[in-house]
Design a protein around this motif. Structure first.
Motif, PDB file in Angstrom:
ATOM      1  N   ALA A 239      72.931  81.786  29.309  1.00 11.64           N
ATOM      2  CA  ALA A 239      72.125  81.486  30.477  1.00 11.64           C
ATOM      3  C   ALA A 239      70.798  80.818  30.110  1.00 11.64           C
ATOM      4  O   ALA A 239      70.057  80.395  30.971  1.00 11.64           O
ATOM      5  CB  ALA A 239      71.850  82.768  31.268  1.00 11.64           C
ATOM      6  N   ASP A 240      70.498  80.733  28.825  1.00  9.46           N
ATOM      7  CA  ASP A 240      69.253  80.115  28.371  1.00  9.46           C
ATOM      8  C   ASP A 240      69.552  79.124  27.260  1.00  9.46           C
ATOM      9  O   ASP A 240      69.181  79.319  26.106  1.00  9.46           O
ATOM     10  CB  ASP A 240      68.276  81.175  27.884  1.00  9.46           C
TER      11      ASP A 240
ATOM     12  N   ALA B   7      65.285  68.033  24.701  1.00  9.70           N
ATOM     13  CA  ALA B   7      64.481  67.187  25.570  1.00  9.70           C
ATOM     14  C   ALA B   7      63.592  68.066  26.443  1.00  9.70           C
ATOM     15  O   ALA B   7      63.829  69.261  26.614  1.00  9.70           O
ATOM     16  CB  ALA B   7      65.372  66.308  26.420  1.00  9.70           C
ATOM     17  N   LEU B   8      62.566  67.467  26.993  1.00 11.92           N
ATOM     18  CA  LEU B   8      61.658  68.215  27.856  1.00 11.92           C
ATOM     19  C   LEU B   8      62.234  68.448  29.240  1.00 11.92           C
ATOM     20  O   LEU B   8      62.061  69.506  29.830  1.00 11.92           O
ATOM     21  CB  LEU B   8      60.326  67.456  27.968  1.00 11.92           C
ATOM     22  N   LEU B   9      62.911  67.442  29.801  1.00  5.48           N
ATOM     23  CA  LEU B   9      63.417  67.517  31.167  1.00  5.48           C
ATOM     24  C   LEU B   9      64.777  68.202  31.231  1.00  5.48           C
ATOM     25  O   LEU B   9      65.596  68.097  30.304  1.00  5.48           O
ATOM     26  CB  LEU B   9      63.531  66.113  31.752  1.00  5.48           C
ATOM     27  N   GLY B  10      65.013  68.896  32.328  1.00  4.96           N
ATOM     28  CA  GLY B  10      66.319  69.489  32.547  1.00  4.96           C
ATOM     29  C   GLY B  10      67.412  68.442  32.518  1.00  4.96           C
ATOM     30  O   GLY B  10      67.183  67.257  32.787  1.00  4.96           O
ATOM     31  N   HIS B  11      68.639  68.868  32.221  1.00  5.18           N
ATOM     32  CA  HIS B  11      69.730  67.932  31.960  1.00  5.18           C
ATOM     33  C   HIS B  11      70.256  67.221  33.200  1.00  5.18           C
ATOM     34  O   HIS B  11      71.021  66.272  33.073  1.00  5.18           O
ATOM     35  CB  HIS B  11      70.863  68.669  31.254  1.00  5.18           C
ATOM     36  N   ILE B  12      69.862  67.627  34.393  1.00  3.65           N
ATOM     37  CA  ILE B  12      70.289  66.884  35.575  1.00  3.65           C
ATOM     38  C   ILE B  12      69.465  65.614  35.748  1.00  3.65           C
ATOM     39  O   ILE B  12      69.862  64.685  36.454  1.00  3.65           O
ATOM     40  CB  ILE B  12      70.198  67.763  36.848  1.00  3.65           C
ATOM     41  N   PHE B  13      68.326  65.532  35.083  1.00  2.66           N
ATOM     42  CA  PHE B  13      67.476  64.347  35.178  1.00  2.66           C
ATOM     43  C   PHE B  13      67.899  63.339  34.121  1.00  2.66           C
ATOM     44  O   PHE B  13      68.025  63.688  32.943  1.00  2.66           O
ATOM     45  CB  PHE B  13      66.007  64.728  34.985  1.00  2.66           C
ATOM     46  N   GLY B  14      68.124  62.095  34.544  1.00  6.41           N
ATOM     47  CA  GLY B  14      68.559  61.074  33.603  1.00  6.41           C
ATOM     48  C   GLY B  14      68.221  59.682  34.082  1.00  6.41           C
ATOM     49  O   GLY B  14      67.871  59.474  35.265  1.00  6.41           O
ATOM     50  N   ASP B  15      68.336  58.716  33.178  1.00  4.76           N
ATOM     51  CA  ASP B  15      68.157  57.315  33.560  1.00  4.76           C
ATOM     52  C   ASP B  15      69.067  56.981  34.742  1.00  4.76           C
ATOM     53  O   ASP B  15      70.209  57.464  34.811  1.00  4.76           O
ATOM     54  CB  ASP B  15      68.514  56.395  32.389  1.00  4.76           C
TER      55      ASP B  15
ATOM     56  N   PHE C 297      72.351  72.780  32.310  1.00  6.62           N
ATOM     57  CA  PHE C 297      73.642  72.357  31.794  1.00  6.62           C
ATOM     58  C   PHE C 297      73.598  72.313  30.268  1.00  6.62           C
ATOM     59  O   PHE C 297      72.526  72.151  29.666  1.00  6.62           O
ATOM     60  CB  PHE C 297      74.014  70.983  32.349  1.00  6.62           C
ATOM     61  N   ALA C 298      74.758  72.428  29.646  1.00  5.57           N
ATOM     62  CA  ALA C 298      74.820  72.442  28.187  1.00  5.57           C
ATOM     63  C   ALA C 298      74.429  71.106  27.581  1.00  5.57           C
ATOM     64  O   ALA C 298      73.939  71.049  26.457  1.00  5.57           O
ATOM     65  CB  ALA C 298      76.221  72.836  27.729  1.00  5.57           C
ATOM     66  N   LYS C 299      74.641  70.020  28.320  1.00 10.43           N
ATOM     67  CA  LYS C 299      74.278  68.700  27.824  1.00 10.43           C
ATOM     68  C   LYS C 299      73.840  67.838  28.999  1.00 10.43           C
ATOM     69  O   LYS C 299      74.115  68.162  30.158  1.00 10.43           O
ATOM     70  CB  LYS C 299      75.445  68.061  27.088  1.00 10.43           C
TER      71      LYS C 299
ATOM     72  N   GLY D  88      78.257  77.944  36.396  1.00  8.28           N
ATOM     73  CA  GLY D  88      78.268  76.854  35.427  1.00  8.28           C
ATOM     74  C   GLY D  88      78.045  75.480  36.010  1.00  8.28           C
ATOM     75  O   GLY D  88      77.674  74.555  35.278  1.00  8.28           O
ATOM     76  N   MET D  89      78.254  75.315  37.331  1.00 10.95           N
ATOM     77  CA  MET D  89      78.280  73.968  37.897  1.00 10.95           C
ATOM     78  C   MET D  89      77.359  73.764  39.100  1.00 10.95           C
ATOM     79  O   MET D  89      77.196  72.643  39.562  1.00 10.95           O
ATOM     80  CB  MET D  89      79.724  73.614  38.278  1.00 10.95           C
TER      81      MET D  89
END
Length: 654
Positions: free
Chosen positions: A31-32, A37-45, A168-170, A428-429
């Motif tokens: 769960a942790d 990276a600094l930003l959570g994995h939902i944030f992307g280019d 997210f894991a990645k 998870g999702m």
């Protein structure tokens, strides 16, 4: 016949990606998941952020470190907590872009480019939402011919977890919709988003989070689902599994064993067959499903055993075992240790292997199957899978013994076992999406819950409330696609579980002022649960969104019943959303209406009278209910002025 068609229709989902048992391999620390990276994995280019409301942003940094976040020249400074987690809220912005999003902490900086601000949609559900655009009707010459730079999407990978993840894991990749990328997008979600993007003229992003064949219970958080007493024991085991996977496996094994001891007369004689030291030399040899038995009641038990050799390196690197599809309820042991169980005959068995289960040299696998007692999947896909993806094949040669019969019932399934798990897909999702800003949710699910419409009547509003809580939006609009027609068309009135679930969906939506409904019965395929006509479904969801989420002065959908009254020997059915009148295709009568006296129903012809239907001669003694489109795969021809089908219903007579 229809059951076989349904299994074949679901076969495209029964792939190695359908990992039905991730959860026991996880731990409380899952769960942790730390991020470099600094930003959570939902944030992307290329991502899209929700317009016209404060923009939540979060991530990981060093414990207690200062973090600054900048978007379009606006900067917010925060400090990470003791675990390194931080949350910031940027000021609301109108639609626009592209912008750069930057997070900085000390010497670490992460910059995302080509960010847009617009509306964000979350699309969830099972296989009809998952159905890709490249397979939909009209995609033969390409879904689109040119890029749509203001339309983007992000796909959440399948992940079943025993505890809610914080991230997210990645990283989740955002893609610009173009002729190459769009084929992998959800057909329904793409057509809904594209329709709204053309209408609104602003950037739109849609997030896909779905898993074919899954029940709604998978998608509701444990605290909400636990308010229903029947789920509490399995949820308690799931919570223990998150803390200690081995303890969770032992507890589920004990629950499974207790059920078999109580329900299986041959339990004492056969329980040793799951162990290592069993003399199976007299058992006949079976190859795959040659031990198949006819579907019967009581159900048949079949046992399969084989040995396989591994090197020390292979045993140490093994992460899971793939067994393909099995008909129907399987329990699996390796070297005497219970590995997992499932009861969906179409679903790919892919069980995680805990450390220490396998060892160098000879290993023993035992499988007990209840149902047709068959290993139905492709033998070439049965293998031990190593952490680098290498597969160690299992031989298509099994010692087989037909067991006894189970008079009634089926064993309990672990709370983490997809497709019938509890909360694990939410964990998870959905949970890792945090409080990401959304404009609306589109939900297309229900086929997996057809057997329990009464339960769904409680679970669907629970999911809607739970997700609104998750995203911090109490009035978050929900657009619901009604399940499609599938199965034989009726030749006489009768029970129809799919119709009952459709009615639940319609009633739940009607009771929720922030919900809309898209009817799909006229764009379905009675031979295929995955009807390929997805464009119209997406467009109908878009229309519902325009009315409900955007407040446009248009009807959200087709005519819906408002009441049934008596008039002499006739019954009069009145409709809402029928201001432009009703009409019928291919006939001067409306078909699909039934007048019922208790459970005794009969077909009656309907005559259009403006915005109402007259059922001539239907007001017989005892008649107390009218149904319309009440079949798993009904033929209907009643539409409103906007060319939208009337909503199927069952209504009492006033």
């Amino acid at each position: 016949m229809i059951r076989a068609q349904a299994i074949r229709a679901l076969a495209w989902l029964a792939l190695p990606l359908s990992l039905g048992g991730h959860a026991p391999a996880a731990s409380a620390q899952a769960a942790d998941v730390p991020s470099p990276a600094l930003l959570g994995h939902i944030f992307g280019d290329h991502g899209v952020l929700q317009r016209d409301r404060p923009i939540p942003v979060w991530g990981r940094a060093a414990p207690r470190a200062a973090v600054s976040v900048t978007l379009a020249g606006r900067t917010v400074a925060v400090r990470a907590d003791a675990s390194g987690r931080w949350n910031a809220t940027l000021p609301a912005m109108p639609a626009g872009g592209p912008y750069t999003l930057t997070a900085t902490s000390g010497a670490t900086r992460q910059t995302l480019s080509d960010m847009l601000v617009g509306d964000v949609y979350l699309c969830g559900g099972q296989s009809n939402m998952e159905f890709p655009a490249r397979r939909a009707t009209g995609a033969w010459g390409g879904v689109i011919q040119r890029a749509m730079p203001s339309l983007r999407f992000a796909h959440v990978e399948r992940d079943s977890q025993p505890a809610a993840l914080r991230d997210f894991a990645k990283p989740v990749a955002w893609k610009i919709v173009d002729p190459q990328s769009v084929g992998d997008a959800s057909a329904v979600c793409f057509h809904m988003a594209a329709t709204l993007q053309r209408h609104l003229g602003i950037p739109i992003g849609f997030i896909e989070s779905f898993w074919g064949g899954t029940t709604i219970e998978n998608w509701i958080a444990a605290p909400a689902l636990g308010t229903i007493p029947d789920y509490r024991p399995r949820l308690a085991t799931l919570a223990r599994t998150a803390r200690d996977p081995d303890a969770g496996l032992r507890e589920q094994d004990a629950r499974d064993d207790a059920w078999w001891r109580a329900h299986y007369p041959s339990w004492n004689a056969e329980r040793a067959w799951r162990g290592v030291d069993v003399d199976a030399s007299s058992w006949p040899i079976a190859r795959s499903s040659v031990a198949n038995t006819p579907a019967t009641t009581p159900l048949t038990v079949g046992w399969y055993r084989q040995t396989f050799d591994l090197s020390a390196a292979q045993a140490a690197a093994a992460t899971r075992i793939g067994l393909g599809t099995i008909d129907r309820h399987d329990s699996v042991w390796i070297n005497g240790r219970w590995i997992g169980a499932n009861d969906a005959e179409w679903f790919w068995r892919d069980y995680p292997l805990r450390p220490g289960v396998l060892h160098a040299g000879r290993n023993v696998i035992a499988i007990r199957v209840l149902g047709r007692a068959s290993l139905t999947g492709d033998p070439a896909q049965r293998a031990i899978v190593l952490d680098d993806g290498t597969r160690v094949p299992l031989a298509d040669r099994w010692s087989y013994h037909r067991g006894g019969a189970v008079p009634d019932g089926t064993p309990p399934i672990a709370a983490w076992q997809v497709p019938n798990s509890l909360s694990t897909l939410y964990n998870g999702m959905v949970a890792p999406l945090g409080g990401y800003g959304l404009r609306l949710v589109a939900w297309y699910q229900g086929e997996a819950n057809v057997g329990d419409p009464a339960g769904y009547a409680r679970l669907l509003p629970m999911l809607m409330t739970d997700w609104r809580r998750q995203f911090g939006q109490p009035a978050l609009p929900f657009m619901v696609a009604q399940i499609a027609s599938f199965g034989p068309p009726p030749i006489r009135p009768g029970d129809a579980p799919r119709a009952a679930l459709r009615d639940v969906q319609a009633r739940v939506v009607r009771a929720d002022p922030a919900a809309g409904l898209a009817v799909t019965i006229d764009v379905s395929d009675r031979f295929d649960v995955h009807a390929p006509q997805k464009r119209l479904v997406g467009e109908r969801l878009a229309r519902a969104a325009r009315a409900v989420a955007y407040g446009e002065a248009i009807t959200a959908g087709g005519p819906q019943v408002s009441g049934v009254s008596r008039q002499g020997t006739d019954l009069i059915v009145t409709f809402d959303r029928a201001a432009g009148g009703l009409f019928t295709y291919s006939s001067d009568v409306a078909i699909g209406f039934e007048a019922c006296a208790g459970s005794d129903c009969r077909y009656v012809a309907g005559q259009v009278e403006g915005g109402a239907i007259r059922l001539r001669g239907a007001n017989r003694p005892g008649t107390n209910r009218v149904r319309y489109g009440w079949a798993d795969a009904p033929f209907v021809n009643l539409y409103g002025a906007d060319d939208l089908p009337a909503v199927p219903f069952a209504s009492d007579v006033r």
